[in-house]
Design a protein around this motif. Sequence first.
Motif, PDB file in Angstrom:
ATOM      1  N   ASP A  50      14.035  13.127 -40.372  1.00  0.00           N
ATOM      2  CA  ASP A  50      13.926  14.028 -41.528  1.00  0.00           C
ATOM      3  C   ASP A  50      12.995  15.193 -41.217  1.00  0.00           C
ATOM      4  N   VAL A  51      11.867  14.895 -40.576  1.00  0.00           N
ATOM      5  CA  VAL A  51      10.907  15.947 -40.230  1.00  0.00           C
ATOM      6  C   VAL A  51      11.516  16.913 -39.217  1.00  0.00           C
ATOM      7  N   VAL A  52      12.190  16.376 -38.205  1.00  0.00           N
ATOM      8  CA  VAL A  52      12.838  17.233 -37.199  1.00  0.00           C
ATOM      9  C   VAL A  52      13.894  18.102 -37.854  1.00  0.00           C
ATOM     10  N   PHE A  53      14.674  17.532 -38.775  1.00  0.00           N
ATOM     11  CA  PHE A  53      15.684  18.298 -39.491  1.00  0.00           C
ATOM     12  C   PHE A  53      15.033  19.438 -40.262  1.00  0.00           C
ATOM     13  N   ALA A  54      13.930  19.141 -40.944  1.00  0.00           N
ATOM     14  CA  ALA A  54      13.256  20.182 -41.727  1.00  0.00           C
ATOM     15  C   ALA A  54      12.743  21.294 -40.824  1.00  0.00           C
ATOM     16  N   VAL A  55      12.120  20.926 -39.724  1.00  0.00           N
ATOM     17  CA  VAL A  55      11.576  21.928 -38.806  1.00  0.00           C
ATOM     18  C   VAL A  55      12.702  22.756 -38.193  1.00  0.00           C
ATOM     19  N   ASP A  56      13.823  22.116 -37.887  1.00  0.00           N
ATOM     20  CA  ASP A  56      14.948  22.818 -37.273  1.00  0.00           C
ATOM     21  C   ASP A  56      15.657  23.740 -38.264  1.00  0.00           C
ATOM     22  N   SER A  57      15.625  23.399 -39.554  1.00  0.00           N
ATOM     23  CA  SER A  57      16.335  24.222 -40.535  1.00  0.00           C
ATOM     24  C   SER A  57      15.511  25.417 -41.004  1.00  0.00           C
ATOM     25  N   PHE A 117       9.818  31.385 -51.862  1.00  0.00           N
ATOM     26  CA  PHE A 117      10.409  30.462 -52.835  1.00  0.00           C
ATOM     27  C   PHE A 117      11.758  29.947 -52.348  1.00  0.00           C
ATOM     28  N   ILE A 118      12.594  30.826 -51.844  1.00  0.00           N
ATOM     29  CA  ILE A 118      13.924  30.426 -51.368  1.00  0.00           C
ATOM     30  C   ILE A 118      13.801  29.558 -50.120  1.00  0.00           C
ATOM     31  N   VAL A 119      12.902  29.938 -49.211  1.00  0.00           N
ATOM     32  CA  VAL A 119      12.710  29.154 -47.990  1.00  0.00           C
ATOM     33  C   VAL A 119      12.259  27.740 -48.349  1.00  0.00           C
ATOM     34  N   TYR A 120      11.281  27.633 -49.219  1.00  0.00           N
ATOM     35  CA  TYR A 120      10.733  26.327 -49.597  1.00  0.00           C
ATOM     36  C   TYR A 120      11.765  25.477 -50.332  1.00  0.00           C
ATOM     37  N   THR A 121      12.375  26.032 -51.375  1.00  0.00           N
ATOM     38  CA  THR A 121      13.298  25.231 -52.182  1.00  0.00           C
ATOM     39  C   THR A 121      14.545  24.835 -51.401  1.00  0.00           C
ATOM     40  N   SER A 122      15.060  25.711 -50.566  1.00  0.00           N
ATOM     41  CA  SER A 122      16.265  25.344 -49.809  1.00  0.00           C
ATOM     42  C   SER A 122      15.974  24.202 -48.844  1.00  0.00           C
ATOM     43  N   ASN A 123      14.809  24.212 -48.225  1.00  0.00           N
ATOM     44  CA  ASN A 123      14.465  23.128 -47.297  1.00  0.00           C
ATOM     45  C   ASN A 123      14.161  21.830 -48.037  1.00  0.00           C
ATOM     46  N   ILE A 124      13.510  21.905 -49.172  1.00  0.00           N
ATOM     47  CA  ILE A 124      13.240  20.695 -49.955  1.00  0.00           C
ATOM     48  C   ILE A 124      14.546  20.058 -50.413  1.00  0.00           C
TER      49      ILE A 124
END
Length: 193
Positions: free
Chosen positions: A91-98, A110-117
């Motif tokens: 999950d962490v690798v996916f988040a960092v990669d996205s 806001f868009i960067v944070y919410t889209s990744n969450i």
Amino acid sequence: MILLGTELIQKFEPLLIGFAGVLLYSAYGLLTNEEDNDEDLSDNAIVRFCQRLLPVSDSYDGSNFFSVDAATGARIATPLLLTLAVVELSDVVFAVDSIPAVFGVTLDPFIVYTSNIFAIMSLRSLYSFVSTIMTELRFLDKAVAIVLGFIGVKMLLEFADVNIPTNVSLLVVGLVLGAGVGASMLLPEESEQ
């Protein structure tokens, strides 16, 4: 981590070159990757990382995360704990990669944070659906690779003062993914009999 990345990007924009490199490397890997359905997970980088942190037994001990080694009497992790650790670290690798992909579309925190969450929250619940779809849509992984490459090139072009508007970027992403799905539907893989 996402907010820190957003702040770093706003203060030090050349960091986007590194993010673009991550996207281009990922795109290259997806485009050149052969079928790896029978991948040996013992060679997986996340598995090796976890095994370096704590010793793992070769056998399960019911539903226990830890067991006692009969030879040494030491507590060791079972493959069940290793599985949990791999899922969480993935999950962490996916988040960092996205994150680099989102920065390729917008710098709005806001868009960067919410889209990744939202991506992280739905990753596990959609896993079986996505894994089934990926086997049915044989060109989708190549379409995703092209999208990652496009966003990486877009990020590099911004340093040459060539700006591709967000709506054009989203149109390209939608068209390429749609083409991957369409091609997969029109040209299904022949079943082996």
